[in-house]
Design an enzyme around this catalytic site. Structure first.
Site, short mmCIF file in Angstrom:
data_model
loop_
_atom_site.label_atom_id
_atom_site.label_comp_id
_atom_site.label_asym_id
_atom_site.label_seq_id
_atom_site.Cartn_x
_atom_site.Cartn_y
_atom_site.Cartn_z
N CYS A 113 2.35 -2.35 -0.40
CA CYS A 113 3.30 -2.38 0.72
C CYS A 113 2.55 -2.46 2.04
CB CYS A 113 4.28 -1.22 0.64
SG CYS A 113 5.74 -1.51 1.68
N HIS A 146 6.52 -2.20 -4.43
CA HIS A 146 6.14 -0.84 -4.80
C HIS A 146 6.00 -0.75 -6.32
CE1 HIS A 146 6.58 1.02 -0.85
NE2 HIS A 146 7.59 0.19 -0.68
N GLU A 179 4.72 1.56 -7.95
CA GLU A 179 4.92 2.94 -8.41
C GLU A 179 6.38 3.27 -8.69
OE1 GLU A 179 5.42 3.06 -3.97
OE2 GLU A 179 4.05 2.03 -5.36
#
Length: 195
Positions: A77, A177, A179
């Site tokens: 990001c 993202h 994650e």
């Protein structure tokens, strides 16, 4: 293996820590130069605003340290954007690992800015996308992006194509993202940790 997450007050670090916990990876959150230099893998995540993040990095000398690293580095990001040359967000000079500028999505595309939500990535190349299908869905939250360029190893389309992932030497970057992108994002993190 020693994995370091760079601490620079740029949001979402907790999500990255949870994602690494889920795959059983140990890590250290730090802005200490010696700890970062001695890491086997470095993760440079973030959510935030470019000029504020760069000011924090400069105040701690991290703006010079990060581009000098020789081990695998993954920026996500705003971490990806700060690895680029320049950001239109508050006219910010960034670290220049990737020789490409970060530009705001144009307002004339008829789409909402920021680009928020699930979108697919294509044209997959490089070791981080190993085992991923074309059109894999990832979670994005951003108003600025890198154009498709020589370093692009995955693309996304939001009114126009942009770089979803970049790679140059030991530097890897993702606009999305990983994650919080489910099993596909987890696979990218696993691929990074096994480089």
């Amino acid at each position: 293996m020693k994995t370091v997450i760079i601490k620079y007050n740029a949001g979402n670090v907790q999500s990255v820590m949870y994602a690494l916990d889920r795959i059983g990876a140990s890590y250290l959150l730090t802005d200490d130069e010696a700890e970062i230099r001695s890491a086997d893998k470095v993760i440079f995540p973030g959510v935030g605003e470019a000029s504020t993040a760069m000011a924090y990095l400069r105040a701690r000398g991290l703006d010079k340290l990060i581009p000098s690293l020789k081990q695998p580095v993954l920026g996500t990001c705003i971490g990806m954007q700060l690895l680029c040359r320049y950001s239109e967000e508050n006219d910010t000079t960034c670290m220049g690992v990737f020789d490409v500028d970060i530009r705001r999505f144009p307002g004339d595309l008829g789409l909402k800015v920021p680009h928020v939500g699930w979108n697919n990535i294509n044209d997959l190349k490089g070791p981080l996308t190993k085992g991923l299908p074309e059109n894999a869905f990832m979670y994005f939250v951003h108003s600025y992006c890198a154009d498709v360029c020589d370093y692009t190893v995955a693309t996304c389309d939001y009114g126009r194509p942009f770089s979803a992932m970049l790679q140059k030497d030991n530097f890897y970057a993702a606009q999305f993202h990983a994650e919080i992108s489910g099993n596909v994002g987890q696979r990218i993190l696993e691929n990074f940790l096994t480089l």
